[in-house]
Design a protein around this motif. Structure first.
Motif: not given
Length: 366
Positions: A41-48, A280-283, A286-293, A303-307
């Motif tokens: 739900x938050x993904x669909x709000x903030x788009x990041x 990524x850029x149009x939705x 995903x490139x904004x993540x700081x997760x590297x693990x 989770x992004x795939x489901x959204x």
């Protein structure tokens, strides 16, 4: 399934949780399923996918700092099997037979870390629905074993009989890879480089692939009517010659069979590029993540795939029934179907404004 007219949007995360809890039952505790739903739900709000932004989009009274730690704990501690998410998305496909699979790779760099994703999707209405992927702990191309493992997982989870064909770009050629596809009778249409060396049994010699199509007119296509060999493996080849802005080029496709379908089917490969733009850029950026693990990044992408699929299905329904996407003079859509759904869903979850009186949660029901 007929759409329900219940448009109450209070306790949005609870509604998603109700839909997901049975699917994830036995694998995830209910509180973990709730976190997934809050993140979607938050993904669909903030788009990041940025955790700070996500934490501010949770529908609760908790401070953002606490939500932030909750998100961190989820991706650090929870086991989210890819098979579960793949089966959830597969269940949302209206037709589960004669599927066109598309394999491709997307990458970006975070600091000194290369993020490299080998994705397998299903062609569906001008997009590829993401099903499964491998995170590559390196930069550059995938290797044969990584591709084979991905296809074998698909076959194990969904069966080989549902595959119509596999599409891939020039990166995905090699003798072991083609041998694997041939041995398993998996139809494919894979583009090769213009200077690729092929062996023609008729000519009894090795030639450069483009020579078979050199005498074509601009825009003309040909299906070579004899079997050829690439790296010792038999296949068919089709080609089209094009001249754009004075530059000569060829589109050369090798196929397991039915070469007459090759160039038409291959056009669907571009659908995975639409998927990557949405992720990524149009939705969801995903490139904004700081997760590297890699383990945590895998769960984030799932989770992004489901959204993404939720937004696309909603956008497709709105386009067909309520608000048609405008087509520009050059023939392209003014906005993608995915973005159409994302913008509507974003307004719904932020402001509870539901102009078309749609139960948006019907589009994520398996």
């Amino acid at each position: 399934m007929p759409l329900k007219k219940n448009t109450s949007l209070n306790h949005k995360d609870t509604q998603l949780t109700t839909l997901f809890k049975d699917h994830f039952s036995g694998y995830l505790q209910l509180q973990r399923v709730r976190v997934i739903c809050m993140i979607i739900n938050a993904l669909c709000k903030v788009r990041s996918v940025n955790f700070s932004k996500l934490s501010s989009g949770f529908d609760n009274q908790t401070e953002s700092s606490s939500n932030y730690r909750r998100i961190q704990r989820f991706f650090a501690e929870v086991n989210l099997p890819m098979e579960l998410v793949a089966k959830l998305i597969f269940g949302l496909l209206p037709d589960k037979k004669s599927l066109t699979l598309v394999i491709d790779r997307t990458n970006w760099k975070l600091g000194q870390t290369n993020i490299n994703v080998l994705m397998l999707g299903v062609s569906y209405k001008n997009v590829a629905f993401p099903l499964m992927f491998k995170l590559l702990d390196k930069k550059g191309n995938s290797n044969t074993q990584e591709r084979i493992e991905l296809i074998n997982d698909f076959i194990k989870w969904f069966g080989k009989e549902c595959i119509d064909s596999l599409l891939a770009d020039r990166e995905f050629v090699g003798n072991e890879w083609i041998k694997f596809l041939n041995d398993n009778s998996i139809k494919y249409h894979i583009r090769i480089r213009n200077n690729f060396k092929i062996y023609c049994p008729k000519k009894q010699k090795e030639i450069t692939a483009w020579h078979l199509f050199n005498n074509l007119a601009n825009g003309e296509l040909r299906h070579y009517n004899r079997i050829i060999k690439i790296h010792g493996e038999y296949c068919y080849i089709s080609g089209m010659k094009s001249i754009k802005e004075g530059k000569l080029d060829y589109c050369l496709i090798v196929s397991f069979n039915k070469p007459e379908e090759a160039l038409i089917k291959y056009r669907e490969r571009w659908q995975i590029e639409t998927l990557f733009r949405g992720l990524k850029t149009s939705g969801f950026n995903l490139e904004n993540t700081h997760v590297t693990h890699l383990d945590r990044l895998e769960k984030l992408i799932l989770v992004v795939m489901i959204a993404f699929v939720w937004c696309y299905k909603l956008g497709d329904f709105i386009d067909a029934n309520f608000k048609k996407i405008k087509i520009k003079k050059h023939g392209n859509r003014e906005i993608s179907v995915f973005k159409h759904g994302l913008e509507y869903l974003s307004r719904v979850v932020i402001s509870n404004i539901n102009v078309f009186n749609i139960n948006v949660y019907d589009f994520i029901v398996v």
